[in-house]
Write a protein that holds these residues in place. Structure first.
Motif, PDB file in Angstrom:
ATOM      1  N   GLY A 251      63.672  67.377   9.010  1.00 36.76           N
ATOM      2  CA  GLY A 251      65.056  67.339   9.333  1.00 36.76           C
ATOM      3  C   GLY A 251      65.736  68.389  10.286  1.00 36.76           C
ATOM      4  O   GLY A 251      66.667  68.353  10.440  1.00 36.76           O
ATOM      5  N   SER A 252      64.545  68.725  10.955  1.00 33.25           N
ATOM      6  CA  SER A 252      65.057  70.016  11.865  1.00 33.25           C
ATOM      7  C   SER A 252      65.539  69.279  13.246  1.00 33.25           C
ATOM      8  O   SER A 252      64.782  68.237  13.676  1.00 33.25           O
ATOM      9  N   ASN A 253      66.408  70.009  13.785  1.00 32.18           N
ATOM     10  CA  ASN A 253      67.162  69.435  14.904  1.00 32.18           C
ATOM     11  C   ASN A 253      66.880  70.205  16.470  1.00 32.18           C
ATOM     12  O   ASN A 253      67.402  70.264  17.193  1.00 32.18           O
ATOM     13  N   ILE A 254      65.682  71.030  16.037  1.00 31.65           N
ATOM     14  CA  ILE A 254      65.340  71.957  17.323  1.00 31.65           C
ATOM     15  C   ILE A 254      64.223  71.178  18.081  1.00 31.65           C
ATOM     16  O   ILE A 254      63.278  70.798  17.360  1.00 31.65           O
ATOM     17  N   THR A 255      64.354  71.230  19.437  1.00 33.73           N
ATOM     18  CA  THR A 255      63.428  70.824  20.286  1.00 33.73           C
ATOM     19  C   THR A 255      62.961  71.856  21.083  1.00 33.73           C
ATOM     20  O   THR A 255      63.615  72.566  21.694  1.00 33.73           O
ATOM     21  N   PHE A 256      61.484  71.908  20.942  1.00 33.56           N
ATOM     22  CA  PHE A 256      60.931  73.222  21.962  1.00 33.56           C
ATOM     23  C   PHE A 256      60.564  72.908  23.201  1.00 33.56           C
ATOM     24  O   PHE A 256      59.985  71.978  23.598  1.00 33.56           O
ATOM     25  N   SER A 257      60.289  74.071  23.979  1.00 31.02           N
ATOM     26  CA  SER A 257      59.865  74.040  25.207  1.00 31.02           C
ATOM     27  C   SER A 257      59.045  75.200  25.538  1.00 31.02           C
ATOM     28  O   SER A 257      59.565  76.516  25.134  1.00 31.02           O
ATOM     29  N   PHE A 258      57.569  75.312  25.372  1.00 33.28           N
ATOM     30  CA  PHE A 258      56.962  76.440  25.541  1.00 33.28           C
ATOM     31  C   PHE A 258      56.343  77.034  26.696  1.00 33.28           C
ATOM     32  O   PHE A 258      55.337  77.713  26.837  1.00 33.28           O
ATOM     33  N   GLY A 259      56.942  76.661  27.878  1.00 32.95           N
ATOM     34  CA  GLY A 259      56.311  76.854  29.125  1.00 32.95           C
ATOM     35  C   GLY A 259      56.690  78.208  29.664  1.00 32.95           C
ATOM     36  O   GLY A 259      57.765  78.876  29.316  1.00 32.95           O
ATOM     37  N   SER A 260      55.574  78.896  30.134  1.00 33.20           N
ATOM     38  CA  SER A 260      55.810  80.468  30.416  1.00 33.20           C
ATOM     39  C   SER A 260      55.402  80.408  31.941  1.00 33.20           C
ATOM     40  O   SER A 260      54.330  80.286  32.375  1.00 33.20           O
ATOM     41  N   PRO A 261      56.183  81.313  32.910  1.00 33.68           N
ATOM     42  CA  PRO A 261      57.549  81.484  32.679  1.00 33.68           C
ATOM     43  C   PRO A 261      58.600  80.320  32.605  1.00 33.68           C
ATOM     44  O   PRO A 261      58.139  79.291  33.053  1.00 33.68           O
ATOM     45  N   ILE A 262      59.620  80.755  32.260  1.00 33.94           N
ATOM     46  CA  ILE A 262      60.875  79.684  32.275  1.00 33.94           C
ATOM     47  C   ILE A 262      61.314  79.481  33.757  1.00 33.94           C
ATOM     48  O   ILE A 262      61.488  80.584  34.353  1.00 33.94           O
ATOM     49  N   THR A 263      61.355  78.352  33.854  1.00 34.45           N
ATOM     50  CA  THR A 263      61.760  78.007  35.572  1.00 34.45           C
ATOM     51  C   THR A 263      63.057  77.172  35.243  1.00 34.45           C
ATOM     52  O   THR A 263      63.305  76.496  34.385  1.00 34.45           O
ATOM     53  N   TRP A 264      64.086  77.200  36.314  1.00 37.53           N
ATOM     54  CA  TRP A 264      65.227  76.228  36.301  1.00 37.53           C
ATOM     55  C   TRP A 264      64.675  74.907  36.579  1.00 37.53           C
ATOM     56  O   TRP A 264      65.347  73.925  36.015  1.00 37.53           O
ATOM     57  N   LYS A 265      63.522  74.728  37.118  1.00 35.19           N
ATOM     58  CA  LYS A 265      63.154  73.179  37.057  1.00 35.19           C
ATOM     59  C   LYS A 265      62.518  72.698  35.917  1.00 35.19           C
ATOM     60  O   LYS A 265      62.920  71.502  35.357  1.00 35.19           O
ATOM     61  N   SER A 266      61.989  73.481  35.066  1.00 32.34           N
ATOM     62  CA  SER A 266      61.607  73.179  33.508  1.00 32.34           C
ATOM     63  C   SER A 266      63.023  72.814  32.780  1.00 32.34           C
ATOM     64  O   SER A 266      62.940  72.127  31.823  1.00 32.34           O
ATOM     65  N   VAL A 267      63.948  73.668  32.839  1.00 33.84           N
ATOM     66  CA  VAL A 267      65.163  73.730  32.163  1.00 33.84           C
ATOM     67  C   VAL A 267      65.707  72.317  32.617  1.00 33.84           C
ATOM     68  O   VAL A 267      66.321  71.698  31.634  1.00 33.84           O
ATOM     69  N   ASP A 268      66.025  71.848  33.698  1.00 36.38           N
ATOM     70  CA  ASP A 268      66.414  70.610  34.323  1.00 36.38           C
ATOM     71  C   ASP A 268      65.486  69.425  33.717  1.00 36.38           C
ATOM     72  O   ASP A 268      66.146  68.546  33.257  1.00 36.38           O
ATOM     73  N   GLU A 269      64.385  69.618  33.665  1.00 40.44           N
ATOM     74  CA  GLU A 269      63.550  68.355  33.098  1.00 40.44           C
ATOM     75  C   GLU A 269      63.563  68.276  31.811  1.00 40.44           C
ATOM     76  O   GLU A 269      63.599  67.214  31.100  1.00 40.44           O
ATOM     77  N   GLU A 270      63.533  69.486  31.015  1.00 41.57           N
ATOM     78  CA  GLU A 270      63.912  69.511  29.653  1.00 41.57           C
ATOM     79  C   GLU A 270      65.126  68.968  29.141  1.00 41.57           C
ATOM     80  O   GLU A 270      65.386  68.213  28.352  1.00 41.57           O
ATOM     81  N   LEU A 271      66.194  69.261  29.864  1.00 48.50           N
ATOM     82  CA  LEU A 271      67.414  68.878  29.588  1.00 48.50           C
ATOM     83  C   LEU A 271      67.712  67.200  29.717  1.00 48.50           C
ATOM     84  O   LEU A 271      68.284  66.515  29.030  1.00 48.50           O
TER      85      LEU A 271
END
Length: 288
Positions: free
Chosen positions: A113-133
């Motif tokens: 029932g969890s509504n959390i989606t994870f991203s575990f990439g390190s470091p966090i990049t704006w490209k990864s934020v865009d792709e995950e979004l």
């Protein structure tokens, strides 16, 4: 361009208060009102359960969430969620997953029932934020209602560069404005200040937050954990639409259960009467 009236009408929903969490009752009683669409910073010294606090908060609200975890591993984050849901310790979850069979299935089912989606990439990049979004929108046809970034210094280039950290905070503010989502970002406070050495279990004041970045969000919370009593202290050091205390001397107290990644209200303790002394209904409150 928007007139004040049109701006209020368009953004009234985004300014509503976030769902309340029972364990945070003392924090709400201080006048803290976390809202949709805000940037919220959770700052604390090393080892103060910042990640556990943010994960518990996100899990209790259970809004559609995109959680960027560069500080916690995938297994740590997911086992903490299973521990919250079942009441078993993280060690028990680890053992049950390794054993397989019925226990493994119970833990997996507890996360259904969890509504959390994870991203575990390190470091966090704006490209990864865009792709995950983009992937989130493709899957759910909607923006997340909550972003969590753990933590600010895990953004690419922001490990120690103040200019880059400021740029990240500006980017997170723009993300909140563009999506209407709440954005939580975790950040460190100094471990080397005089206050950190003389009173290490007190929430750090606003000027102890590294880079002075706690002034940027609409709401900044300072957290500390007493490792002996497991009392968890949360101070509101910045709040644009409510009371705050930059010194962090005034704080809310709750109980932390690190082995379960849970938080609860401080217990009301009733003294046990001795045989020679009649019972008294006086209640001893541990709340700060």
């Amino acid at each position: 361009m928007l007139t004040p009236a049109r701006s209020l009408a368009l953004h009234a929903e985004s300014g509503k208060e976030l769902p309340r969490v029972e364990a945070f009752e003392a924090l709400y009683a201080m006048g803290c009102r976390p809202r949709h669409g805000e940037v919220i910073m959770i700052a604390g010294r090393s080892g103060t359960q910042k990640s556990g606090f943010a994960l518990y908060w996100a899990a209790q609200m259970n809004l559609p969430t995109l959680y960027f975890s560069a500080d916690m591993s995938a297994f740590t984050a997911s086992s903490r969620l299973a521990s919250m849901a079942t009441g078993d310790t993280t060690e028990m979850v680890e053992a049950g997953m390794a054993a397989g069979g019925r226990h493994r299935q119970e833990y997996l089912s507890s996360l259904a029932g969890s509504n959390i989606t994870f991203s575990f990439g390190s470091p966090i990049t704006w490209k990864s934020v865009d792709e995950e979004l983009e992937a989130f929108i493709e899957l759910w046809d909607a923006f997340p209602q909550l972003f969590v970034f753990d933590n600010l210094m895990d953004f690419e280039g922001a490990e120690s560069d103040y200019t880059e950290q400021m740029a990240v905070m500006s980017g997170l503010t723009e993300l909140a404005r563009a999506t209407g989502a709440t954005v939580m970002v975790l950040h460190h406070a100094s471990d080397k200040s005089w206050e950190a050495k003389s009173d290490p279990w007190a929430p750090p004041s606003r000027d102890q937050v590294k880079g002075g970045l706690s002034e940027k969000p609409e709401l900044s919370l300072s957290v500390a954990l007493d490792p002996t009593s497991h009392e968890y202290r949360v101070a509101v050091i910045k709040q644009r639409m409510g009371p705050c205390d930059p010194t962090a001397k005034r704080y809310a107290s709750m109980r932390c259960h690190p082995e379960l990644t849970r938080f609860s209200k401080l217990e009301t303790r009733i003294p046990v009467a001795s045989p020679s002394q009649p019972w008294s209904p006086t209640k001893i409150l541990n709340a700060a």
